[in-house]
Motif scaffolding. Structure first.
Motif, PDB file in Angstrom:
ATOM      1  N   GLU A   6     -68.606 -22.964  68.501  1.00  0.00           N
ATOM      2  CA  GLU A   6     -68.331 -24.379  68.723  1.00  0.00           C
ATOM      3  C   GLU A   6     -67.117 -24.815  67.915  1.00  0.00           C
ATOM      4  O   GLU A   6     -66.827 -24.256  66.858  1.00  0.00           O
ATOM      5  CB  GLU A   6     -69.526 -25.257  68.313  1.00  0.00           C
ATOM      6  N   SER A   7     -66.470 -25.839  68.404  1.00  0.00           N
ATOM      7  CA  SER A   7     -65.381 -26.455  67.669  1.00  0.00           C
ATOM      8  C   SER A   7     -65.254 -27.906  68.112  1.00  0.00           C
ATOM      9  O   SER A   7     -65.814 -28.303  69.133  1.00  0.00           O
ATOM     10  CB  SER A   7     -64.065 -25.714  67.883  1.00  0.00           C
ATOM     11  N   GLY A   8     -64.514 -28.681  67.344  1.00  0.00           N
ATOM     12  CA  GLY A   8     -64.212 -30.046  67.729  1.00  0.00           C
ATOM     13  C   GLY A   8     -64.942 -31.121  66.958  1.00  0.00           C
ATOM     14  O   GLY A   8     -64.670 -32.309  67.163  1.00  0.00           O
ATOM     15  N   GLY A   9     -65.849 -30.740  66.083  1.00  0.00           N
ATOM     16  CA  GLY A   9     -66.544 -31.729  65.290  1.00  0.00           C
ATOM     17  C   GLY A   9     -65.637 -32.341  64.241  1.00  0.00           C
ATOM     18  O   GLY A   9     -64.524 -31.877  63.997  1.00  0.00           O
ATOM     19  N   GLY A  10     -66.124 -33.386  63.623  1.00  0.00           N
ATOM     20  CA  GLY A  10     -65.353 -34.052  62.593  1.00  0.00           C
ATOM     21  C   GLY A  10     -65.883 -35.433  62.306  1.00  0.00           C
ATOM     22  O   GLY A  10     -67.001 -35.789  62.685  1.00  0.00           O
ATOM     23  N   LEU A  11     -65.067 -36.198  61.629  1.00  0.00           N
ATOM     24  CA  LEU A  11     -65.397 -37.569  61.237  1.00  0.00           C
ATOM     25  C   LEU A  11     -64.671 -38.536  62.152  1.00  0.00           C
ATOM     26  O   LEU A  11     -63.457 -38.422  62.363  1.00  0.00           O
ATOM     27  CB  LEU A  11     -65.003 -37.814  59.785  1.00  0.00           C
ATOM     28  N   VAL A  12     -65.409 -39.488  62.680  1.00  0.00           N
ATOM     29  CA  VAL A  12     -64.830 -40.469  63.585  1.00  0.00           C
ATOM     30  C   VAL A  12     -65.481 -41.821  63.324  1.00  0.00           C
ATOM     31  O   VAL A  12     -66.640 -41.898  62.920  1.00  0.00           O
ATOM     32  CB  VAL A  12     -65.010 -40.032  65.055  1.00  0.00           C
ATOM     33  N   GLN A  13     -64.732 -42.880  63.537  1.00  0.00           N
ATOM     34  CA  GLN A  13     -65.281 -44.222  63.391  1.00  0.00           C
ATOM     35  C   GLN A  13     -66.140 -44.591  64.591  1.00  0.00           C
ATOM     36  O   GLN A  13     -65.951 -44.081  65.698  1.00  0.00           O
ATOM     37  CB  GLN A  13     -64.155 -45.247  63.239  1.00  0.00           C
ATOM     38  N   ALA A  14     -67.080 -45.469  64.361  1.00  0.00           N
ATOM     39  CA  ALA A  14     -67.909 -45.960  65.449  1.00  0.00           C
ATOM     40  C   ALA A  14     -67.039 -46.503  66.577  1.00  0.00           C
ATOM     41  O   ALA A  14     -66.054 -47.205  66.340  1.00  0.00           O
ATOM     42  CB  ALA A  14     -68.859 -47.042  64.953  1.00  0.00           C
ATOM     43  N   GLY A  15     -67.406 -46.158  67.794  1.00  0.00           N
ATOM     44  CA  GLY A  15     -66.635 -46.542  68.958  1.00  0.00           C
ATOM     45  C   GLY A  15     -65.607 -45.520  69.378  1.00  0.00           C
ATOM     46  O   GLY A  15     -65.039 -45.636  70.478  1.00  0.00           O
ATOM     47  N   GLY A  16     -65.373 -44.534  68.549  1.00  0.00           N
ATOM     48  CA  GLY A  16     -64.399 -43.511  68.849  1.00  0.00           C
ATOM     49  C   GLY A  16     -64.953 -42.406  69.722  1.00  0.00           C
ATOM     50  O   GLY A  16     -66.097 -42.456  70.181  1.00  0.00           O
ATOM     51  N   SER A  17     -64.126 -41.386  69.918  1.00  0.00           N
ATOM     52  CA  SER A  17     -64.474 -40.289  70.802  1.00  0.00           C
ATOM     53  C   SER A  17     -64.189 -38.951  70.148  1.00  0.00           C
ATOM     54  O   SER A  17     -63.312 -38.832  69.297  1.00  0.00           O
ATOM     55  CB  SER A  17     -63.673 -40.370  72.106  1.00  0.00           C
ATOM     56  N   LEU A  18     -64.940 -37.953  70.565  1.00  0.00           N
ATOM     57  CA  LEU A  18     -64.707 -36.575  70.181  1.00  0.00           C
ATOM     58  C   LEU A  18     -64.974 -35.696  71.386  1.00  0.00           C
ATOM     59  O   LEU A  18     -65.777 -36.047  72.250  1.00  0.00           O
ATOM     60  CB  LEU A  18     -65.612 -36.132  69.034  1.00  0.00           C
ATOM     61  N   ARG A  19     -64.316 -34.551  71.406  1.00  0.00           N
ATOM     62  CA  ARG A  19     -64.544 -33.561  72.437  1.00  0.00           C
ATOM     63  C   ARG A  19     -64.902 -32.241  71.778  1.00  0.00           C
ATOM     64  O   ARG A  19     -64.089 -31.672  71.049  1.00  0.00           O
ATOM     65  CB  ARG A  19     -63.306 -33.385  73.305  1.00  0.00           C
ATOM     66  N   LEU A  20     -66.100 -31.780  72.035  1.00  0.00           N
ATOM     67  CA  LEU A  20     -66.555 -30.512  71.508  1.00  0.00           C
ATOM     68  C   LEU A  20     -66.335 -29.412  72.532  1.00  0.00           C
ATOM     69  O   LEU A  20     -66.432 -29.638  73.741  1.00  0.00           O
ATOM     70  CB  LEU A  20     -68.041 -30.570  71.152  1.00  0.00           C
ATOM     71  N   SER A  21     -66.062 -28.219  72.029  1.00  0.00           N
ATOM     72  CA  SER A  21     -65.887 -27.055  72.878  1.00  0.00           C
ATOM     73  C   SER A  21     -66.837 -25.955  72.442  1.00  0.00           C
ATOM     74  O   SER A  21     -67.152 -25.826  71.257  1.00  0.00           O
ATOM     75  CB  SER A  21     -64.449 -26.526  72.804  1.00  0.00           C
ATOM     76  N   CYS A  22     -67.256 -25.163  73.391  1.00  0.00           N
ATOM     77  CA  CYS A  22     -68.120 -24.029  73.110  1.00  0.00           C
ATOM     78  C   CYS A  22     -67.660 -22.853  73.951  1.00  0.00           C
ATOM     79  O   CYS A  22     -67.601 -22.959  75.178  1.00  0.00           O
ATOM     80  CB  CYS A  22     -69.577 -24.364  73.420  1.00  0.00           C
ATOM     81  N   VAL A  23     -67.369 -21.751  73.286  1.00  0.00           N
ATOM     82  CA  VAL A  23     -66.887 -20.548  73.944  1.00  0.00           C
ATOM     83  C   VAL A  23     -67.908 -19.433  73.776  1.00  0.00           C
ATOM     84  O   VAL A  23     -68.457 -19.245  72.685  1.00  0.00           O
ATOM     85  CB  VAL A  23     -65.533 -20.096  73.375  1.00  0.00           C
ATOM     86  N   ALA A  24     -68.129 -18.710  74.845  1.00  0.00           N
ATOM     87  CA  ALA A  24     -68.951 -17.512  74.813  1.00  0.00           C
ATOM     88  C   ALA A  24     -68.020 -16.315  74.864  1.00  0.00           C
ATOM     89  O   ALA A  24     -67.651 -15.858  75.952  1.00  0.00           O
ATOM     90  CB  ALA A  24     -69.935 -17.491  75.976  1.00  0.00           C
ATOM     91  N   PRO A  25     -67.601 -15.784  73.723  1.00  0.00           N
ATOM     92  CA  PRO A  25     -66.592 -14.728  73.707  1.00  0.00           C
ATOM     93  C   PRO A  25     -67.062 -13.462  74.414  1.00  0.00           C
ATOM     94  O   PRO A  25     -68.111 -12.915  74.079  1.00  0.00           O
ATOM     95  CB  PRO A  25     -66.367 -14.465  72.213  1.00  0.00           C
ATOM     96  N   GLY A  26     -66.263 -13.047  75.378  1.00  0.00           N
ATOM     97  CA  GLY A  26     -66.544 -11.809  76.073  1.00  0.00           C
ATOM     98  C   GLY A  26     -67.776 -11.826  76.950  1.00  0.00           C
ATOM     99  O   GLY A  26     -68.238 -10.765  77.372  1.00  0.00           O
TER     100      GLY A  26
END
Length: 126
Positions: A6-26
């Motif tokens: 997984e990637s894409g997590g972090g700190l964001v203010q209320a009302g904001g947006s984030l996009r998480l990604s998940c890769v299954a390698p191979g």
């Protein structure tokens, strides 16, 4: 062994947006499913959303439908979680999971048979 990344997590203010990604390698989970779960402090892990790899059919937790959207990129063996209008109560560790063999329509309830990522922290500040 880390099955998913997984990637894409972090700190964001209320009302904001984030996009998480998940890769299954191979790996390609064609004919099965992938999805997202989360675990907030002091709470049990809960299902967020899942997607059937081949058909694209989705299932959402009712409380999150409309703010969160799952999508997939077959060529990249990747699923995404677009999170909009984030709230402090969305703060949690978000885990990607995959059904590796085809567990059926309720694959997301079979935690012990899924492949998991290590999780990515999402923190929503007020």
């Amino acid at each position: 062994q880390v099955q998913l990344v997984e990637s894409g997590g972090g700190l964001v203010q209320a009302g904001g947006s984030l996009r998480l990604s998940c890769v299954a390698p191979g790996r390609t989970f064609s004919g099965s499913a992938m999805g997202w779960f989360r675990q907030a402090p002091g709470k049990e892990r809960e299902f967020v959303v899942g997607i059937n790899w081949s058909s694209g059919s989705t299932i959402y937790a009712d409380s999150l439908k409309g703010r969160f959207t799952i999508s997939r990129d077959n060529a990249k063996n990747t699923v995404y979680l677009q999170m909009n209008s984030l709230k402090p109560e969305d703060t949690a560790v978000y885990y990607c999971a995959a059904d590796p063999v085809g567990l059926g329509s309720k694959w997301y309830a079979n935690y012990g048979s899924l492949y998991w990522g290590k999780g990515t922290q999402v923190t929503v500040s007020s």
